[in-house]
Write a protein that holds these residues in place. Structure first.
Motif, PDB file in Angstrom:
ATOM      1  N   VAL A   1      -9.195   0.172   0.862  1.00  0.00           N
ATOM      2  CA  VAL A   1      -8.180  -0.587   0.324  1.00  0.00           C
ATOM      3  C   VAL A   1      -7.987  -1.786   1.930  1.00  0.00           C
ATOM      4  O   VAL A   1      -8.305  -2.741   2.086  1.00  0.00           O
ATOM      5  CB  VAL A   1      -6.698   0.675   0.480  1.00  0.00           C
TER       6      VAL A   1
ATOM      7  N   LEU B   1       3.440  -1.664   3.742  1.00  0.00           N
ATOM      8  CA  LEU B   1       3.355   0.059   4.207  1.00  0.00           C
ATOM      9  C   LEU B   1       4.314   1.141   3.376  1.00  0.00           C
ATOM     10  O   LEU B   1       5.137   0.829   4.186  1.00  0.00           O
ATOM     11  CB  LEU B   1       2.451  -0.168   5.216  1.00  0.00           C
TER      12      LEU B   1
ATOM     13  N   PHE C   1      -1.700  -0.900  -4.426  1.00  0.00           N
ATOM     14  CA  PHE C   1      -2.783  -0.118  -3.793  1.00  0.00           C
ATOM     15  C   PHE C   1      -2.200   1.517  -4.219  1.00  0.00           C
ATOM     16  O   PHE C   1      -1.328   1.294  -3.069  1.00  0.00           O
ATOM     17  CB  PHE C   1      -3.139  -0.004  -2.226  1.00  0.00           C
TER      18      PHE C   1
ATOM     19  N   VAL D   1       1.120  -1.805  -0.408  1.00  0.00           N
ATOM     20  CA  VAL D   1       0.133  -0.057  -0.014  1.00  0.00           C
ATOM     21  C   VAL D   1       0.866   1.343   0.007  1.00  0.00           C
ATOM     22  O   VAL D   1       1.632   1.273   0.540  1.00  0.00           O
ATOM     23  CB  VAL D   1      -1.007   0.019   1.296  1.00  0.00           C
TER      24      VAL D   1
ATOM     25  N   LEU E   1      -7.994   5.840   1.384  1.00  0.00           N
ATOM     26  CA  LEU E   1      -7.174   4.620   2.111  1.00  0.00           C
ATOM     27  C   LEU E   1      -8.393   3.718   3.213  1.00  0.00           C
ATOM     28  O   LEU E   1      -8.471   1.797   2.762  1.00  0.00           O
ATOM     29  CB  LEU E   1      -6.400   5.037   3.607  1.00  0.00           C
TER      30      LEU E   1
END
Length: 507
Positions: A391, A406, A294, A258, A388
């Protein structure tokens, strides 16, 4: 009767490689397992120093064959010399790491609760426990790591460190590499005065002997790294036994990553370059390859992905490990492109040899579970999100993963605890502002995760010193005289290991 043979294939040329290797017969497999059984008791009770000497000697033997191993593996796998030279070093280093674990000895988790015959209303017994070796173990060589996850790889090393004899089924794609590594281990066993049965190897280009090995009543656990289909077949064979055994199978993972808008703004071209390398390195044939990323919608996200795509387009086509893996890659990529809403971001050329890295893109609203299926190779899907919060349900709906990454700024972290919680539920290792490829071999590493990343649901790891626990079980001794106890539980503590004595950690 003439023995059946098979040959490896050079994946870069499609040509068969000499020499031909004889397929192990069922009778030879029986002899190997019988020898492992005969060696098991003495090996399990060998001293920590003896096992450490064996592993250190094996490391030196691997290094001595380094050039031969690299030459053979380059032909059989198509992997570059630099990658394989690093893998020789990793193989030797993890042998030495587990030698230190074996020598130090505290991995057995020895615990002593002294008895008290005067306790009322009932006397307290003297109870002592430790972890003991399971017995002979089967290990399946991995296609993508012909050294570090194969014959002398992490599964074999951790099992030997625990005192378990090992019978390896060599991967059929690299038998010459396997034979060189096997010779190193056999040489080490002979130099250290250990019986030949502590290590054996089986060659086969099919599946029958693998099933026979898993179902043999004298095999007590299995280590495997490979496809989900292969791992589940081994699990099924192990569960079909009269006495089922544990299978530690590392299987499939898309390793979601992400990226926040702030991280992209901060990271710039360096971040795009790092991601492209992580996607395409080693032909994308790493179990931690980031196959699902993402990225926020908007100009910054667009520019970031265009940079990644440009770097992938500039990357030469990758020679994949086998023709079967290449075919599966092409089929998987075509399947993803057929999903509504998916768009290619790379040029998508079709080289005559190998696989061109690919980056695809899909709006998060069009994301389906089919896009979470692993495509083994240099392909990643960018899922574009607005917020977010969108997600988190997608991550929560994924299967178990080896890793989740992340990319965010420090200022954002406090507000991302919910996202990190979801990621932690899905993965065995969380990575912050880095890429999941490149698994450090150490004491704290976890290379496992919820099913199907690993068959045991992430209760163990196949990388790092915690891996030794897979090949041992607990045993307690109640009210035994000191002389009848294993050395690790004797009052004098002859090996000098750390123990838990009456609730206190002490040496």
């Amino acid at each position: 009767m003439t023995a059946r043979t098979f040959q490896a294939t050079n994946p870069a040329t499609g040509q068969p490689l000499a020499p031909a290797f004889e397929v192990t017969t069922p009778e030879e497999l029986e002899s190997l397992v019988a020898a492992a059984k005969d060696a098991a008791r003495g090996f399990a009770t060998s001293s920590p120093t003896q096992r450490a000497d064996f592993l250190n000697t094996a490391a030196a033997a691997i290094e001595a064959r380094g050039d031969e191993l690299i030459a053979a593996a380059m032909l059989e796998t198509g992997l570059p010399e630099a990658r394989l030279r690093g893998e020789v070093g990793r193989t030797a280093n993890q042998l030495r790491l587990f030698a230190r674990v074996a020598a130090e000895g505290s991995w057995v988790d020895a615990r002593i609760d002294h008895g008290d015959p005067t306790r009322r209303p009932a006397p307290k017994p003297d109870v002592r426990s430790l972890r003991v070796a399971l017995g002979p173990v089967a290990v399946f060589g991995a296609s993508n790591f012909p050294l570090a996850f194969s014959v002398a790889g992490g599964d074999t090393t951790s099992a030997l460190a625990a005192g378990c004899p090992v019978v390896v089924k060599a991967h059929p794609a690299h038998p010459a590499t396997s034979e060189l590594a096997a010779a190193a281990i056999r040489e080490a066993a002979a130099k250290c005065g250990l019986p030949a049965g502590v290590f054996g190897i089986v060659y086969e280009d099919g599946y029958e002997l693998g099933v026979q090995l898993v179902q043999h009543p004298e095999i007590h656990a299995v280590g495997f790294t490979g496809s989900r289909a292969g791992g589940l077949a081994i699990v099924a064979a192990a569960q079909a036994r009269e006495v089922p055994i544990p299978v530690y199978a590392e299987m499939s993972s898309v390793n979601p990553s992400v990226f926040t808008a702030a991280a992209i703004d901060r990271g710039g071209a360096a971040l795009a370059g790092g991601l492209a390398t992580s996607i395409s390195g080693s032909g994308g044939q790493l179990c931690t390859q980031p196959g699902l990323i993402f990225v926020p919608v908007g100009e910054a996200g667009d520019a970031f992905l265009q940079q990644v795509a440009a770097k992938l387009d500039a990357t030469p086509a990758c020679t994949l490990l086998t023709g079967g893996i290449l075919n599966a890659y092409q089929k998987g990529a075509a399947g993803h492109l057929a999903v509504a809403g998916v768009q290619p971001m790379t040029q998508g050329s079709e080289p005559e040899q190998g696989a061109q890295p690919q980056l695809l893109s899909v709006p998060i609203a069009a994301f389906t579970s089919d896009l979470a299926d692993e495509v083994f190779g240099p392909l990643s899907i960018a899922v574009r999100y607005d917020r977010l919060e969108e997600v988190m349900p997608v991550l929560a709906g994924l299967e178990g993963q080896l890793t989740a990454s992340l990319h965010a700024t420090d200022d954002e972290l406090d507000g991302l605890s919910d996202l990190l919680h979801v990621m932690g539920q899905r993965a065995g290792r969380l990575v912050l502002n880095g890429f999941p490829t490149g698994v450090e071999v150490g004491h704290a590493m976890v290379h496992g995760g919820p099913f199907p990343a690993t068959s045991d649901g992430g209760r163990s790891t196949s990388v790092g010193t915690l891996a030794i626990g897979r090949f041992a079980r607990l045993r307690a001794y109640q009210d035994f005289p000191d002389r009848a106890l294993p050395p690790e539980l004797q009052d004098a503590n002859p090996y000098g290991i750390w123990r838990l004595v009456d609730g206190e950690r002490t040496r």
